[in-house]
Design a protein around this motif. Sequence first.
Motif, mmCIF file in Angstrom:
data_model
loop_
_atom_site.group_PDB
_atom_site.id
_atom_site.type_symbol
_atom_site.label_atom_id
_atom_site.label_comp_id
_atom_site.label_asym_id
_atom_site.label_seq_id
_atom_site.Cartn_x
_atom_site.Cartn_y
_atom_site.Cartn_z
ATOM 1 N N GLY A 68 0.807 -1.216 0.000
ATOM 2 C CA GLY A 68 0.000 0.000 0.000
ATOM 3 C C GLY A 68 0.836 1.260 0.000
ATOM 4 N N LEU A 69 2.110 1.134 0.358
ATOM 5 C CA LEU A 69 3.034 2.271 0.390
ATOM 6 C C LEU A 69 3.695 2.461 -0.969
ATOM 7 N N GLY A 70 4.125 1.357 -1.554
ATOM 8 C CA GLY A 70 4.802 1.450 -2.830
ATOM 9 C C GLY A 70 5.639 0.213 -3.078
ATOM 10 N N SER A 71 6.621 0.330 -3.953
ATOM 11 C CA SER A 71 7.474 -0.804 -4.271
ATOM 12 C C SER A 71 8.894 -0.323 -4.525
ATOM 13 N N SER A 72 9.845 -1.237 -4.374
ATOM 14 C CA SER A 72 11.253 -0.894 -4.562
ATOM 15 C C SER A 72 11.926 -1.913 -5.460
ATOM 16 N N THR A 73 12.792 -1.441 -6.333
ATOM 17 C CA THR A 73 13.550 -2.349 -7.192
ATOM 18 C C THR A 73 14.590 -3.115 -6.386
ATOM 19 N N GLY A 74 14.842 -2.659 -5.138
ATOM 20 C CA GLY A 74 15.819 -3.329 -4.287
ATOM 21 C C GLY A 74 15.268 -4.554 -3.584
ATOM 22 N N GLY A 75 13.972 -4.852 -3.770
ATOM 23 C CA GLY A 75 13.363 -6.002 -3.110
ATOM 24 C C GLY A 75 12.147 -5.603 -2.305
ATOM 25 N N ASN A 76 11.601 -6.557 -1.571
ATOM 26 C CA ASN A 76 10.402 -6.313 -0.764
ATOM 27 C C ASN A 76 10.709 -5.290 0.347
#
Length: 220
Positions: A195-203
């Motif tokens: 719900g916050l967002g996503s990162s290419t660095g992983g979960n």
Amino acid sequence: LTVKESFIKTVEKWYEADIVVTDFNEHALYDINQYVEDNTNGMVKNILDKIPDNAVMYLINALAFDAEWADIYEKHQVREGEFTKEDGTKQECEFMYSTESNYFEDEKATGFLKYYKSGKYAFVAMLPKEGVSVSEYIASLTGESLNEMLSNPEHTTVYTSIPKFETSYSVEMTEILKSMGMPDAFDPNNADFAGLGSSTGGNISISRVIHKTYISVEEK
């Protein structure tokens, strides 16, 4: 890190918060520490010691409560005395003497309320009875019992003396929060912050929760 627009709107609407995009370098470390210092009237300094390489976001809440007593202590109400600490050692300090009117007690402690100028907030002073340690008394309290006691003080004459003091406290709360029932938030495999967002660095998961507080109690 890609932050969801819905998350940005939520924090802006409910917390009047700003989302700031910045490189996590020495400048960011300075800005975060300065923000906290500015928003606590200079009382909490250097909340962060470093920004780890895998950090993607900081959620920061800084709060200062700065208030005069409803009845400030006059010069003649402050004089030197001897304070006995829990371990039995004694220390010279300045005591503030007053007559208050809101008294309460339970089986293990006595105390009083002293209101601040607005009347909305009060300082709670509690003294465990002889033979009861502070930690033992705190462990015996529940939210319900404390609320019941503070909501129904006895209106009577209370002769009080409290030492002028200041103290600071800091703690890394990760293990505390895990033990209270939220381990998944700190687990990179099980945390769910979609719900916050996503990162290419992983979960995304929480790496640490830092709490720091400072209190000063004196004549005004």
